[in-house]
Design a protein around this motif. Structure first.
Motif: not given
Length: 497
Positions: A36, A222, A224, A265, A290, A292, A311, A313
């Motif tokens: 993600t 990252d 995102n 997500v 994830v 968030q 992970s 996100s």
């Protein structure tokens, strides 16, 4: 980088991304870290893409098979897809360029339950992995890898790989060390997690350092995407979801200090978490895929006591906050291998309530999560099936329409089914809650139609009336018009007559 590459022998293997890419060849099976939009390799994808472009310009073939934990980012999946550097991809993706290639038929894609992907890699269903390319925040003195912003399928990919390339990313906080809980799932051995906060493994991934052929230094964030502001529709869906939780409390199936959540997500799930901030729920736990933005807010407010995931996100702003305060957040957050975070055994044990998005639901509760009009893949099923099938209550939340009202999220018959009526328990839109538990199909249809957009309800009611004229009416269908909504959309660009 000395503090990040503490293994003396591996310091001697530092290479440029271009040099490391030379170790990957046409036809190789390559495993990447990444889940993600977090913890994916930042330098190797572009270097591999450039190698593919040069090969194609010479008239040579160059394409790899690529396995990851889940989606990565434009500077990973995107650049590789644009360069036609991938032949086959699994188990999940969300990149627009890659999606176009898949739907156009030039890139093969297997959409796999994420819990299945981990096990299938580990048991050799896909054969050996030629090269693993994994991002870490640090390599220890003993050659152990400290995961960066996610774990995903890293353990299984590293274990199966013949060669390993490690990207050490200086952007990732060194204080992430201690957040991971690395445990290898073994056949017929129970996973000893009985509570969300249980730690059962190591804070690092141990590898065979002799398999490491290159170490690449990077310093890149990252990528995102930021979440858009919460709109009125998302707020109403969140309010309805919280209403469902309140109903579970009133029924005695939930308590205000017992809520364990899984969340997909996106903006609607973040709206749900924003709603939880002002709710009566305390001691919230998350056993999910994830971490968030909304979970960080709940932790900061003292409402969430622990969150277990595989992970991050996070939006760019929240990712920066995580980097600054990783030492604080690792008191509350555990990152696990995907094989553990999505394992049906543990999910069932957590008595969690799942919440995932959808493309469409039909009037009997079958859910399409992946394919628009049954043929055009969007992203993939991801881990939604892992949680839907094993949650104590599974919910799907979505706006009732898309494309400015041209698409109804409630249809007579789903054009593709990822989650059957047997697994999907509750459907929530801005128009209400359709609790389908304990109902026969004909009863479900009445409830699902009530949460459809008002403009589509008469069409759905007409369909049911027509279907009830058939010989068999346990699950009433008129096969000649079951996909009429989708046919109209294909012909006119709208599901409306």
């Amino acid at each position: 980088m000395n503090e990040r590459i503490s293994h003396v022998g591996l310091r001697d293997k530092v290479r440029t991304a271009e040099e490391a890419a030379e170790l990957i060849h046409h036809g190789d099976v390559v495993g990447f870290s990444g889940f993600t939009g977090a913890a994916y390799p930042k330098a190797l994808p572009t270097a591999i893409a450039e190698r593919a472009k040069a090969a194609h310009a010479r008239g040579d073939d160059f394409a790899i098979d690529l396995y990851t934990g889940a989606s990565t980012a434009p500077d990973c999946d995107g650049v590789l897809a644009e360069a036609d550097a991938i032949r086959f991809r699994m188990p999940y993706q969300s990149d627009p360029t890659m999606r176009s290639k898949i739907n156009g038929g030039s890139l093969l894609y297997a959409d796999v339950h994420l819990s299945h992907s981990a096990r299938q890699i580990a048991t050799g269903v896909y054969g050996d992995i030629d090269v693993a390319v994994v991002e870490v925040t640090r390599i220890t003195e003993d050659g152990h890898l400290i995961p960066s912003s996610g774990v995903g399928n890293n353990v299984e990919i590293l274990d199966k790989a013949k060669k390993i390339i490690v990207e050490v990313n200086a952007w990732q906080s060194l204080e992430l060390e201690g957040m991971a809980d690395i445990y290898r799932v073994r056949s017929k051995v129970p996973i000893p997690i009985t509570d969300t906060g249980d730690r059962i493994g190591a804070t690092y991934i141990d590898i065979d350092v002799n398999k490491v052929v290159a170490v690449v230094e990077t310093d890149a964030p990252d990528r995102n995407s930021p979440f858009t502001p919460i709109d009125e529709c998302s707020q109403q869906i969140a309010s309805n979801f919280l209403g469902f939780l309140e109903g579970e409390v009133e029924a005695g199936r939930l308590a205000y200090d017992q809520f364990c959540m899984q969340s997909g997500v996106g903006n609607v799930p973040n709206a749900v978490m924003a709603g939880l901030l002002d709710s009566k729920f305390e001691n919230i736990k998350a056993y999910t895929e994830v971490i968030q933005d909304g979970m960080l807010d709940l932790i900061d407010a003292g409402k969430m006591t622990v969150a277990s995931a595989t992970s991050f996100s996070l939006s760019p702003d929240a990712a920066e906050v995580m980097n600054e305060k990783a030492a604080h957040y690792r008191k509350y957050i555990i990152t696990r291998p995907l094989h553990v975070s999505n394992h049906p055994e543990v999910i069932r044990r957590m008595d969690l309530i799942s919440s995932n998005g959808m493309i469409e639901a039909d009037i009997y509760g079958n859910i399409n999560s992946t394919n628009v009009t049954g043929t055009r893949v969007m992203n993939g099923i991801g881990g939604s099936g892992d949680f839907t099938r094993n949650a104590i209550a599974s919910t799907f939340i979505s706006p009732s329409t898309a494309k400015g009202g041209a698409i109804s999220a409630i249809v007579p018959f789903a054009s593709h089914i990822d989650h059957t009526e047997h697994d999907a328990m509750v459907i929530i839109t801005e128009y209400g809650i359709a609790d389908l538990r304990g109902l026969a199909p004909a009863e479900r249809a009445k409830r699902v139609i009530k949460v459809a957009h008002p403009e589509y309800r008469p069409l759905l009611e007409e369909y049911v009336e027509r279907a009830l004229k058939g010989k068999n009416v346990h699950t009433p269908h008129d096969l000649s018009t079951a996909l009429s909504f989708h046919q109209r959309f294909e012909e006119t660009g709208s599901m409306k007559p």
